[in-house]
Design an enzyme around this catalytic site. Structure first.
Site, PDB file in Angstrom:
ATOM      1  N   VAL A 193       3.125   1.971   5.652  1.00 50.77           N
ATOM      2  CA  VAL A 193       2.660   3.349   5.689  1.00 50.77           C
ATOM      3  C   VAL A 193       1.163   3.346   5.976  1.00 50.77           C
ATOM      4  O   VAL A 193       0.399   2.696   5.263  1.00 50.77           O
ATOM      5  CB  VAL A 193       2.913   4.074   4.346  1.00 50.77           C
ATOM      6  CG1 VAL A 193       2.343   5.482   4.377  1.00 50.77           C
ATOM      7  CG2 VAL A 193       4.401   4.118   4.025  1.00 50.77           C
ATOM      8  N   LEU A 194       0.790   4.053   7.012  1.00 51.25           N
ATOM      9  CA  LEU A 194      -0.621   4.219   7.359  1.00 51.25           C
ATOM     10  C   LEU A 194      -0.944   5.704   7.316  1.00 51.25           C
ATOM     11  O   LEU A 194      -0.263   6.509   7.960  1.00 51.25           O
ATOM     12  CB  LEU A 194      -0.905   3.657   8.752  1.00 51.25           C
ATOM     13  CG  LEU A 194      -0.658   2.160   8.909  1.00 51.25           C
ATOM     14  CD1 LEU A 194      -0.676   1.770  10.379  1.00 51.25           C
ATOM     15  CD2 LEU A 194      -1.690   1.380   8.117  1.00 51.25           C
ATOM     16  N   ILE A 195      -1.958   6.054   6.537  1.00 48.98           N
ATOM     17  CA  ILE A 195      -2.367   7.450   6.418  1.00 48.98           C
ATOM     18  C   ILE A 195      -3.800   7.555   6.912  1.00 48.98           C
ATOM     19  O   ILE A 195      -4.681   6.825   6.451  1.00 48.98           O
ATOM     20  CB  ILE A 195      -2.229   7.946   4.964  1.00 48.98           C
ATOM     21  CG1 ILE A 195      -0.763   7.821   4.510  1.00 48.98           C
ATOM     22  CG2 ILE A 195      -2.725   9.386   4.839  1.00 48.98           C
ATOM     23  CD1 ILE A 195      -0.521   8.104   3.058  1.00 48.98           C
ATOM     24  N   ARG A 238       8.439  12.192   5.105  1.00 47.41           N
ATOM     25  CA  ARG A 238       9.172  11.193   5.884  1.00 47.41           C
ATOM     26  C   ARG A 238       9.826  10.129   5.005  1.00 47.41           C
ATOM     27  O   ARG A 238      10.722   9.425   5.442  1.00 47.41           O
ATOM     28  CB  ARG A 238       8.244  10.570   6.924  1.00 47.41           C
ATOM     29  CG  ARG A 238       7.980  11.522   8.067  1.00 47.41           C
ATOM     30  CD  ARG A 238       6.710  11.225   8.831  1.00 47.41           C
ATOM     31  NE  ARG A 238       6.482  12.194   9.881  1.00 47.41           N
ATOM     32  CZ  ARG A 238       6.011  13.424   9.703  1.00 47.41           C
ATOM     33  NH1 ARG A 238       5.710  13.855   8.489  1.00 47.41           N
ATOM     34  NH2 ARG A 238       5.829  14.249  10.719  1.00 47.41           N
ATOM     35  N   TRP A 248       0.844  -1.194   0.000  1.00 48.53           N
ATOM     36  CA  TRP A 248       0.000   0.000   0.000  1.00 48.53           C
ATOM     37  C   TRP A 248       0.878   1.242   0.000  1.00 48.53           C
ATOM     38  O   TRP A 248       1.897   1.280   0.679  1.00 48.53           O
ATOM     39  CB  TRP A 248      -0.894   0.023   1.236  1.00 48.53           C
ATOM     40  CG  TRP A 248      -2.084  -0.863   1.130  1.00 48.53           C
ATOM     41  CD1 TRP A 248      -2.183  -2.135   1.619  1.00 48.53           C
ATOM     42  CD2 TRP A 248      -3.321  -0.580   0.485  1.00 48.53           C
ATOM     43  NE1 TRP A 248      -3.404  -2.651   1.325  1.00 48.53           N
ATOM     44  CE2 TRP A 248      -4.140  -1.704   0.619  1.00 48.53           C
ATOM     45  CE3 TRP A 248      -3.813   0.534  -0.196  1.00 48.53           C
ATOM     46  CZ2 TRP A 248      -5.422  -1.765   0.116  1.00 48.53           C
ATOM     47  CZ3 TRP A 248      -5.097   0.472  -0.702  1.00 48.53           C
ATOM     48  CH2 TRP A 248      -5.881  -0.657  -0.545  1.00 48.53           C
ATOM     49  N   SER A 299     -10.931   8.931   6.991  1.00 52.47           N
ATOM     50  CA  SER A 299     -12.099   9.486   7.674  1.00 52.47           C
ATOM     51  C   SER A 299     -12.798   8.470   8.583  1.00 52.47           C
ATOM     52  O   SER A 299     -13.851   8.754   9.134  1.00 52.47           O
ATOM     53  CB  SER A 299     -13.095  10.015   6.637  1.00 52.47           C
ATOM     54  OG  SER A 299     -13.473   8.968   5.761  1.00 52.47           O
ATOM     55  N   THR A 300     -12.181   7.292   8.769  1.00 50.50           N
ATOM     56  CA  THR A 300     -12.769   6.286   9.654  1.00 50.50           C
ATOM     57  C   THR A 300     -11.764   5.892  10.733  1.00 50.50           C
ATOM     58  O   THR A 300     -10.609   6.312  10.705  1.00 50.50           O
ATOM     59  CB  THR A 300     -13.167   5.020   8.865  1.00 50.50           C
ATOM     60  OG1 THR A 300     -11.970   4.367   8.410  1.00 50.50           O
ATOM     61  CG2 THR A 300     -14.056   5.358   7.683  1.00 50.50           C
ATOM     62  N   HIS A 332     -10.419   3.087  11.082  1.00 52.11           N
ATOM     63  CA  HIS A 332      -9.556   2.023  10.564  1.00 52.11           C
ATOM     64  C   HIS A 332      -8.082   2.295  10.876  1.00 52.11           C
ATOM     65  O   HIS A 332      -7.347   1.402  11.316  1.00 52.11           O
ATOM     66  CB  HIS A 332      -9.778   1.898   9.054  1.00 52.11           C
ATOM     67  CG  HIS A 332      -8.997   0.811   8.406  1.00 52.11           C
ATOM     68  ND1 HIS A 332      -9.337  -0.516   8.523  1.00 52.11           N
ATOM     69  CD2 HIS A 332      -7.887   0.862   7.612  1.00 52.11           C
ATOM     70  CE1 HIS A 332      -8.463  -1.246   7.839  1.00 52.11           C
ATOM     71  NE2 HIS A 332      -7.587  -0.433   7.275  1.00 52.11           N
TER      72      HIS A 332
END
Length: 166
Positions: free
Chosen positions: A90-92, A137, A27, A95-96, A98
């Protein structure tokens, strides 16, 4: 010598005898690719040979703990143990909720694996609020720093200071 751009390192480390694995999510591929390249470049600067850098791709950050665990176990089973492993994702935030669930569970599982595997697990998971923060980053934005370089340096330092002799 303290290597510039690689975070704060207390001394120069010789990684020429080390084997390091990198497990990374797919991802956010552009960011991931930059982070992996930064980690590999850093490992190479510390003397880790290209053939001793094992790279495996997995679907996403949620799968990192299991893949990290299995990578270390498989390498041991094959009598080619790794001295450290870098888990990159990578976590972005969206709107939830999750993001919070994945970030929290992945962080705790990777942290716990170090004790279970008795192998340094370098936490290479960016948890960002925006794509722009992730790009900074990953060293993609002008004048930014690639944190993958820091993770490569941390892997060498931890393996040299605390690793087992094979």
């Amino acid at each position: 010598m303290v290597a510039e751009g690689l975070g704060k390192i207390d001394q120069q480390y010789d990684g020429s005898s080390l084997r390091v694995a990198i497990v990374h999510a797919r991802w956010n591929a552009e960011i991931i690719d930059s982070l992996v390249a930064g980690a590999v470049a850093s490992l190479r600067r510390f003397g880790v040979s290209q053939e001793n850098i094992i790279i495996e791709t997995i679907p996403g950050s949620f799968e990192l703990p299991y893949a990290t665990k299995r990578m270390v176990e498989i390498q041991k089973e094959n009598n080619t143990p790794v001295d450290a492993i870098i888990s990159i994702g990578v976590l972005i935030k969206g709107s939830t909720a999750h993001f919070e669930y994945i970030a929290d569970s992945t962080t705790h599982e990777l942290m716990g694996l170090q004790k279970h595997l008795d192998t340094p697990v370098i936490f290479g998971v960016l948890t960002c609020f925006t794509l722009e923060q992730a790009e900074q980053r990953a060293g993609i934005s002008a004048g930014s720093h690639n944190h993958g370089e820091d993770w490569g340096a941390a892997a060498v330092e931890m393996a040299v200071k605390f690793g087992k002799k094979h």
